[in-house]
Design an enzyme around this catalytic site. Structure first.
Site, PDB file in Angstrom:
ATOM      1  N   ARG A 183      22.010  96.533  65.171  1.00  0.00           N
ATOM      2  CA  ARG A 183      23.359  96.053  64.814  1.00  0.00           C
ATOM      3  C   ARG A 183      23.473  95.983  63.295  1.00  0.00           C
ATOM      4  O   ARG A 183      24.463  96.390  62.704  1.00  0.00           O
ATOM      5  CB  ARG A 183      23.655  94.689  65.452  1.00  0.00           C
ATOM      6  CG  ARG A 183      24.899  94.019  64.874  1.00  0.00           C
ATOM      7  CD  ARG A 183      25.521  92.936  65.753  1.00  0.00           C
ATOM      8  NE  ARG A 183      24.559  92.098  66.430  1.00  0.00           N
ATOM      9  CZ  ARG A 183      23.805  91.145  65.837  1.00  0.00           C
ATOM     10  NH1 ARG A 183      23.941  90.885  64.557  1.00  0.00           N
ATOM     11  NH2 ARG A 183      22.935  90.462  66.542  1.00  0.00           N
ATOM     12  N   TYR A 230      50.269 102.691  63.126  1.00  0.00           N
ATOM     13  CA  TYR A 230      49.744 102.938  64.466  1.00  0.00           C
ATOM     14  C   TYR A 230      50.033 101.716  65.354  1.00  0.00           C
ATOM     15  O   TYR A 230      49.868 100.569  64.919  1.00  0.00           O
ATOM     16  CB  TYR A 230      48.232 103.173  64.341  1.00  0.00           C
ATOM     17  CG  TYR A 230      47.549 103.394  65.656  1.00  0.00           C
ATOM     18  CD1 TYR A 230      47.744 104.574  66.371  1.00  0.00           C
ATOM     19  CD2 TYR A 230      46.698 102.432  66.178  1.00  0.00           C
ATOM     20  CE1 TYR A 230      47.111 104.762  67.577  1.00  0.00           C
ATOM     21  CE2 TYR A 230      46.053 102.623  67.382  1.00  0.00           C
ATOM     22  CZ  TYR A 230      46.271 103.797  68.078  1.00  0.00           C
ATOM     23  OH  TYR A 230      45.641 103.988  69.275  1.00  0.00           O
ATOM     24  N   ASP A 283      44.940 103.515  55.662  1.00  0.00           N
ATOM     25  CA  ASP A 283      44.535 104.209  56.893  1.00  0.00           C
ATOM     26  C   ASP A 283      44.776 105.701  56.636  1.00  0.00           C
ATOM     27  O   ASP A 283      45.915 106.162  56.565  1.00  0.00           O
ATOM     28  CB  ASP A 283      45.365 103.703  58.084  1.00  0.00           C
ATOM     29  CG  ASP A 283      44.949 104.355  59.402  1.00  0.00           C
ATOM     30  OD1 ASP A 283      44.420 105.487  59.382  1.00  0.00           O
ATOM     31  OD2 ASP A 283      45.182 103.745  60.472  1.00  0.00           O
ATOM     32  N   LYS A 319      39.822 110.880  65.797  1.00  0.00           N
ATOM     33  CA  LYS A 319      40.793 111.957  65.624  1.00  0.00           C
ATOM     34  C   LYS A 319      40.139 113.153  64.922  1.00  0.00           C
ATOM     35  O   LYS A 319      39.189 113.700  65.448  1.00  0.00           O
ATOM     36  CB  LYS A 319      42.015 111.410  64.887  1.00  0.00           C
ATOM     37  CG  LYS A 319      42.487 110.024  65.393  1.00  0.00           C
ATOM     38  CD  LYS A 319      42.975 110.045  66.832  1.00  0.00           C
ATOM     39  CE  LYS A 319      43.117 108.655  67.451  1.00  0.00           C
ATOM     40  NZ  LYS A 319      43.930 107.690  66.712  1.00  0.00           N
TER      41      LYS A 319
HETATM   42  C1  LIG Z   1      44.100 106.255  66.761  1.00  0.00           C
HETATM   43  C2  LIG Z   1      44.460 105.573  65.498  1.00  0.00           C
HETATM   44  C3  LIG Z   1      43.950 104.299  65.199  1.00  0.00           C
HETATM   45  C4  LIG Z   1      43.055 103.543  66.169  1.00  0.00           C
HETATM   46  O1  LIG Z   1      41.831 104.163  66.316  1.00  0.00           O
HETATM   47  P1  LIG Z   1      40.946 104.115  67.675  1.00  0.00           P
HETATM   48  O2  LIG Z   1      39.787 104.977  67.323  1.00  0.00           O
HETATM   49  O3  LIG Z   1      41.798 104.637  68.776  1.00  0.00           O
HETATM   50  O4  LIG Z   1      40.584 102.685  67.888  1.00  0.00           O
HETATM   51  C5  LIG Z   1      44.289 103.745  63.982  1.00  0.00           C
HETATM   52  N1  LIG Z   1      45.099 104.380  63.105  1.00  0.00           N
HETATM   53  C6  LIG Z   1      45.608 105.598  63.368  1.00  0.00           C
HETATM   54  C7  LIG Z   1      46.494 106.244  62.376  1.00  0.00           C
HETATM   55  C8  LIG Z   1      45.325 106.228  64.566  1.00  0.00           C
HETATM   56  O5  LIG Z   1      45.853 107.425  64.841  1.00  0.00           O
END
Ligand SMILES: *Cc1c(COP(=O)(O)O)cnc(C)c1O
Length: 378
Positions: free
Chosen positions: A46, A98, A170, A195
């Site tokens: 961890r 998001y 982000d 993604k």
């Molecule tokens: C999918 C997404 C998230 C969340 O991520 P997860 O891996 O699904 O927890 C956050 N920000 C954006 C822009 C996303 O497309």
């Protein structure tokens, strides 16, 4: 090192013990100590795991920051970053973030006394106006999901610096291949690595890079205390994904440009949202701060019925949440990714029932265009 080289030679390469070219998967939870405290840098997975560490070094290098962190999902990464704040602190966020980010701020972290205000951060005056006495951070998503609005990262970071706030970005949609927010003045950049970074629809993960030793220490403390870490197998899969991020993004970009041109010309399509379009309201900022516009396109087909018709006819676009994979994906944000946002709020944001979002994959673009054409004209 140039960008594509850094994707392959950044971080930690291979395994010095054996000469293995690929970083091994250290499927291990604990490490033998030669006497109490006499460990070789790893005590418990961890706190730190060699495979995860190699990924964390790699993302640090490709974002150009001070330290990297890998989490079990994008949401775990976002939550850990917000946990750098204290009860009573306030965050200004992009209004069409998001859906999961909106939800965690409004339904979970609010219960621990973290306040948030959502504004159109593409309008810098709105950011200034939302700053209060207890504001501690500006949280930007750019381009946004699903309307692909753009916030000027450098200008937003300048506002943050003036008020002594953290700038958090982000960067999921742009990827570290096209955009590096720390170089533009941000303090923290984060990704849903589920993604583009993973890129193959096979991992759920989150990554964070911070720009200072103080933030690195604080975030490591949160990561180790709350424990939302990424496992070694998934860390390895992300490193594998990152090696081809450059070629995947270049190819995605080329496909996307052609699809945008097709959609723009199509009579059934009412409006196309894409930052690469000169008619996009923030095209100039997108061009200034990123070297590519990405593979996400949203377009309005006018009604829920028309959207349903298109979804039911396409063969190569998989109806699914998520984005950034080798296979093209299609979704209707109002009923899928953004369903957790109340309907009135969606209407305010422009996320209509006829809005369709596509994530362009790496299939032959002629097939993708043909597929959309038959779907729109059926
Ligand atoms: C999918 C997404 C998230 C969340 O991520 P997860 O891996 O699904 O927890 C956050 N920000 C954006 C822009 C996303 O497309």
């Amino acid at each position: 090192m140039k960008r594509k080289t850094r994707l392959i030679h950044g971080g930690i390469s291979g395994d010095p013990a054996t000469g293995a070219v690929s970083v091994p998967i250290y499927q291990v939870s604990t490490y033998k100590q030669e006497g109490v405290g006499g460990h070789k840098g790893f005590e418990y997975s961890r706190t730190g795991n060699p495979t995860r560490h190699a990924l964390e070094e790699l993302i640090k290098d490709i974002e150009g920051g001070h330290a990297g962190f890998a989490f079990g999902s994008g949401m775990a990464a976002i939550t850990a970053v917000i946990m750098l704040l204290n009860s009573g602190d306030h965050v200004v966020l992009t209004d069409d973030v998001y859906g999961g980010t909106y939800r965690v701020m409004n339904k979970v972290l609010n219960r621990f006394g973290i306040e948030s205000t959502f504004v159109d951060t593409s309008n810098l005056k709105e950011i200034e106006k939302a700053i209060k006495e207890n504001t501690k951070a500006i949280y930007i998503e750019t381009p946004t999901n699903p309307l692909l609005k753009i916030t000027d990262i450098r200008e937003a970071a300048n506002i943050a610096k003036k008020h002594d706030l953290l700038t958090i970005v982000d960067n999921t949609f742009s990827t570290p291949y096209w955009q590096n927010p720390i170089e533009l003045g941000a303090d923290i950049v984060l990704h849903s690595a589920t993604k583009y970074i993973g890129g193959h629809s096979d991992v759920v993960a989150g990554l964070v890079v911070v720009n200072s030793e103080k933030l690195a220490e604080d975030l490591h403390f949160v990561q180790n205390s709350t424990g939302g870490v990424l496992g070694p197998q998934d860390s390895w899969l992300l490193m594998r994904g990152i090696k081809t991020l450059g070629v995947r993004m270049e190819e995605t970009e080329a496909n996307t440009k052609e699809i945008v041109a097709f959609l723009e010309d199509h009579p059934q399509v009412k409006k196309v949202y894409y930052p690469g379009l000169e008619t996009h309201p923030n095209h100039d900022i997108a061009k200034k701060q990123a070297t590519g516009f990405g593979g996400m396109i949203s377009f309005d087909v006018g009604s829920e019925a028309a959207a349903d018709e298109l979804l039911s006819k396409v063969k190569y676009f998989t109806l699914a949440e998520s984005l950034g994979a080798v296979e093209s994906l299609i979704s209707v944000p109002a009923r899928m990714t953004h369903a957790s946002i109340p309907k009135e709020r969606r209407a305010e944001l422009g996320i209509t029932d006829g809005l369709v979002r596509i994530s362009v994959g790496l299939e032959d673009v002629e097939d993708l265009i043909e597929d959309l054409k038959q779907g729109l004209e059926s």
